[in-house]
Design a protein around this motif. Structure first.
Motif, PDB file in Angstrom:
ATOM      1  N   THR A   1     -10.833  -4.822   3.785  1.00  0.00           N
ATOM      2  CA  THR A   1     -10.225  -3.776   2.899  1.00  0.00           C
ATOM      3  C   THR A   1      -8.757  -4.039   2.581  1.00  0.00           C
ATOM      4  O   THR A   1      -8.190  -4.005   1.642  1.00  0.00           O
ATOM      5  CB  THR A   1     -10.635  -2.510   3.660  1.00  0.00           C
ATOM      6  OG1 THR A   1     -11.832  -2.245   3.862  1.00  0.00           O
ATOM      7  CG2 THR A   1      -9.742  -1.290   2.696  1.00  0.00           C
ATOM      8  N   CYS A   2      -8.153  -4.365   3.743  1.00  0.00           N
ATOM      9  CA  CYS A   2      -6.665  -4.946   3.605  1.00  0.00           C
ATOM     10  C   CYS A   2      -6.137  -5.969   2.960  1.00  0.00           C
ATOM     11  O   CYS A   2      -5.032  -6.284   2.166  1.00  0.00           O
ATOM     12  CB  CYS A   2      -5.758  -4.490   4.895  1.00  0.00           C
ATOM     13  SG  CYS A   2      -4.360  -4.007   4.748  1.00  0.00           S
TER      14      CYS A   2
ATOM     15  N   CYS B   1      -2.037   5.417   2.313  1.00  0.00           N
ATOM     16  CA  CYS B   1      -3.187   4.505   2.146  1.00  0.00           C
ATOM     17  C   CYS B   1      -4.348   5.221   2.961  1.00  0.00           C
ATOM     18  O   CYS B   1      -4.436   5.310   4.412  1.00  0.00           O
ATOM     19  CB  CYS B   1      -3.055   3.162   2.403  1.00  0.00           C
ATOM     20  SG  CYS B   1      -4.219   2.192   1.873  1.00  0.00           S
TER      21      CYS B   1
ATOM     22  N   LEU C   1      -7.501   3.960   2.911  1.00  0.00           N
ATOM     23  CA  LEU C   1      -8.827   3.281   2.624  1.00  0.00           C
ATOM     24  C   LEU C   1      -9.368   2.759   3.955  1.00  0.00           C
ATOM     25  O   LEU C   1     -10.646   2.401   3.858  1.00  0.00           O
ATOM     26  CB  LEU C   1      -8.353   1.808   1.981  1.00  0.00           C
ATOM     27  CG  LEU C   1      -7.688   1.838   0.634  1.00  0.00           C
ATOM     28  CD1 LEU C   1      -7.346   0.825  -0.123  1.00  0.00           C
ATOM     29  CD2 LEU C   1      -9.095   2.868  -0.430  1.00  0.00           C
ATOM     30  N   CYS C   2      -8.909   2.896   4.926  1.00  0.00           N
ATOM     31  CA  CYS C   2      -9.264   2.624   6.531  1.00  0.00           C
ATOM     32  C   CYS C   2      -9.295   3.746   7.266  1.00  0.00           C
ATOM     33  O   CYS C   2      -8.332   4.180   7.830  1.00  0.00           O
ATOM     34  CB  CYS C   2      -8.641   1.547   7.205  1.00  0.00           C
ATOM     35  SG  CYS C   2      -8.558  -0.007   6.296  1.00  0.00           S
TER      36      CYS C   2
ATOM     37  N   ARG D   1      -2.974   6.521  12.498  1.00  0.00           N
ATOM     38  CA  ARG D   1      -1.574   6.854  12.176  1.00  0.00           C
ATOM     39  C   ARG D   1      -1.019   8.016  11.954  1.00  0.00           C
ATOM     40  O   ARG D   1       0.131   8.397  12.573  1.00  0.00           O
ATOM     41  CB  ARG D   1      -1.464   6.462  10.553  1.00  0.00           C
ATOM     42  CG  ARG D   1      -0.467   5.889  10.010  1.00  0.00           C
ATOM     43  CD  ARG D   1      -0.826   5.139   8.331  1.00  0.00           C
ATOM     44  NE  ARG D   1      -1.433   6.317   7.927  1.00  0.00           N
ATOM     45  CZ  ARG D   1      -2.382   5.746   6.600  1.00  0.00           C
ATOM     46  NH1 ARG D   1      -2.696   4.666   6.363  1.00  0.00           N
ATOM     47  NH2 ARG D   1      -2.815   6.752   5.893  1.00  0.00           N
TER      48      ARG D   1
ATOM     49  N   PRO E   1       1.767   2.101   6.733  1.00  0.00           N
ATOM     50  CA  PRO E   1       1.724   0.594   6.253  1.00  0.00           C
ATOM     51  C   PRO E   1       3.036   0.060   6.443  1.00  0.00           C
ATOM     52  O   PRO E   1       3.792   0.486   5.611  1.00  0.00           O
ATOM     53  CB  PRO E   1       0.902   0.683   5.014  1.00  0.00           C
ATOM     54  CG  PRO E   1       0.275   2.137   4.884  1.00  0.00           C
ATOM     55  CD  PRO E   1       1.255   3.043   5.664  1.00  0.00           C
TER      56      PRO E   1
ATOM     57  N   PRO F   1       0.669  -1.120  -0.160  1.00  0.00           N
ATOM     58  CA  PRO F   1       0.073  -0.114   0.070  1.00  0.00           C
ATOM     59  C   PRO F   1       0.751   1.283  -0.203  1.00  0.00           C
ATOM     60  O   PRO F   1       2.072   1.084   0.312  1.00  0.00           O
ATOM     61  CB  PRO F   1      -0.806  -0.036   1.218  1.00  0.00           C
ATOM     62  CG  PRO F   1      -0.188  -1.006   2.077  1.00  0.00           C
ATOM     63  CD  PRO F   1       0.769  -2.036   1.113  1.00  0.00           C
TER      64      PRO F   1
ATOM     65  N   VAL G   1      -3.160  -7.042   8.030  1.00  0.00           N
ATOM     66  CA  VAL G   1      -3.555  -5.749   8.209  1.00  0.00           C
ATOM     67  C   VAL G   1      -2.441  -4.984   8.079  1.00  0.00           C
ATOM     68  O   VAL G   1      -1.502  -5.189   8.949  1.00  0.00           O
ATOM     69  CB  VAL G   1      -4.622  -5.355   9.251  1.00  0.00           C
ATOM     70  CG1 VAL G   1      -4.635  -3.903   9.475  1.00  0.00           C
ATOM     71  CG2 VAL G   1      -5.870  -5.980   9.148  1.00  0.00           C
ATOM     72  N   ARG G   2      -2.116  -3.933   7.419  1.00  0.00           N
ATOM     73  CA  ARG G   2      -0.674  -3.294   7.264  1.00  0.00           C
ATOM     74  C   ARG G   2      -0.463  -2.198   8.216  1.00  0.00           C
ATOM     75  O   ARG G   2       0.404  -1.684   8.528  1.00  0.00           O
ATOM     76  CB  ARG G   2      -0.470  -2.907   5.851  1.00  0.00           C
ATOM     77  CG  ARG G   2      -0.311  -4.001   4.740  1.00  0.00           C
ATOM     78  CD  ARG G   2       0.567  -5.016   4.975  1.00  0.00           C
ATOM     79  NE  ARG G   2       0.522  -6.104   3.970  1.00  0.00           N
ATOM     80  CZ  ARG G   2       1.428  -5.786   2.995  1.00  0.00           C
ATOM     81  NH1 ARG G   2       2.170  -4.874   2.906  1.00  0.00           N
ATOM     82  NH2 ARG G   2       1.458  -6.463   1.971  1.00  0.00           N
ATOM     83  N   CYS G   3      -1.714  -1.678   8.803  1.00  0.00           N
ATOM     84  CA  CYS G   3      -1.579  -0.289   9.620  1.00  0.00           C
ATOM     85  C   CYS G   3      -1.772  -0.814  10.876  1.00  0.00           C
ATOM     86  O   CYS G   3      -2.644  -1.764  11.374  1.00  0.00           O
ATOM     87  CB  CYS G   3      -2.321   0.595   9.171  1.00  0.00           C
ATOM     88  SG  CYS G   3      -2.094   1.350   7.667  1.00  0.00           S
TER      89      CYS G   3
HETATM   90  S1  SF4 Z   1      -5.004  -1.295   6.779  1.00  0.00           S
HETATM   91 FE1  SF4 Z   1      -4.589  -1.612   4.701  1.00  0.00          FE
HETATM   92  S2  SF4 Z   1      -6.167  -1.035   3.345  1.00  0.00           S
HETATM   93 FE2  SF4 Z   1      -6.326  -0.086   5.636  1.00  0.00          FE
HETATM   94  S3  SF4 Z   1      -5.242   1.960   5.415  1.00  0.00           S
HETATM   95 FE3  SF4 Z   1      -3.909   0.593   6.091  1.00  0.00          FE
HETATM   96  S4  SF4 Z   1      -2.856  -0.131   4.168  1.00  0.00           S
HETATM   97 FE4  SF4 Z   1      -4.690   0.769   3.677  1.00  0.00          FE
END
Ligand code: SF4
Length: 236
Positions: A145-146, A33, A35-36, A43, A57, A29, A129-131
């Motif tokens: 979403t991730c 990002c 998206l969330c 963050r 992320p 990502p 989940v990256r974040c």
């Molecule tokens: S958890 Fe994944 S999809 Fe959601 S904001 Fe972070 S990188 Fe983007």
């Protein structure tokens, strides 16, 4: 902008059909990002509070040509979210990297910092989940979403043969990527679920809580990687 693209191409021979196959998507990502929204706000607050931390992320770590992918839950606030490398800087990384070194999936010395020179061997590590989520608990919508990045990460590993899911959240998300039915592949420590030429291995997460409560002992954790190592040696 990240969008989910599906390909009509058939999967490589023996590879499982990836749900929402994401070979056209980036597996990493963007730094911001969006998206969330809840995680993006968390963050931003962390960036303001701790400007020297990674606070983005966290990208996958290791060899994309490797045969093993390890999937964790999400970055720990003071671990991967601080250092920028999965499982680096908190307790979970101590057990994970010690085990990977023991079974030859890593070389060098783990020193809990991203410039310690540690290298993974035939192995890559990512997160469902990256974040970093508040209280280490992503919401179902955030996991869903991730998943596009998890799916793209699997699709970007041409030699993938084994996936170790650390905990139920990672297990459930990988199941969806592999298009496996949850009822046919229930999570259990030590369980192995075949999916074409790939096998999914379940382990309890190597968190401090799980090890302190002895839900997961180092021997239980080692046994999962011993099995993966043996299966890879036999080409599964
Ligand atoms: S958890 Fe994944 S999809 Fe959601 S904001 Fe972070 S990188 Fe983007």
């Amino acid at each position: 902008m990240t969008t989910i693209s599906r390909t009509k191409d058939k999967p490589a021979r023996g590879r499982p059909a990836l749900a929402g196959a994401a070979v056209l998507l980036p597996s990493e990502p963007a730094r911001n990002c969006p998206l969330c929204p809840r995680l993006a706000t968390f963050r931003e607050a962390a960036r303001a509070r701790e400007p020297t931390w990674f606070n983005s992320p966290v990208p996958s770590f290791g060899d994309p040509d490797g045969r093993l992918l390890i999937v964790g839950l999400a970055p720990g606030l003071q671990g991967a979210n601080r250092t920028g490398r999965p499982f680096t800087g908190d307790f979970a990384g101590d057990l994970l990297y010690a085990t990977l070194l023991e079974y030859g999936f890593a070389k060098g010395a783990y020193q809990a910092r991203p410039d310690d020179g540690l290298a993974l061997v035939d192995c890559r590590i990512s997160n469902a989940v990256r974040c970093v989520p508040p209280q280490n608990k992503p919401l179902p919508l955030e996991i869903n979403t991730c998943r596009q990045f998890l799916s793209a990460s699997l699709a970007a590993m041409p030699n993938l043969r084994a996936i170790v899911a650390l905990g139920r959240v990672a297990h459930d998300s990988v199941l969806k990527v592999l298009a496996l039915r949850a009822a046919a592949a229930p999570f259990a420590h030590g369980a192995i679920h075949p999916a074409g030429s790939v096998k999914l291995y379940d382990s309890y997460h190597c968190s401090r809580y799980n090890t302190n409560t002895r839900v997961l002992t180092p021997d239980m954790f080692r046994s999962v990687f011993a099995k993966v190592k043996a299966d890879l040696a036999e080409n599964l």
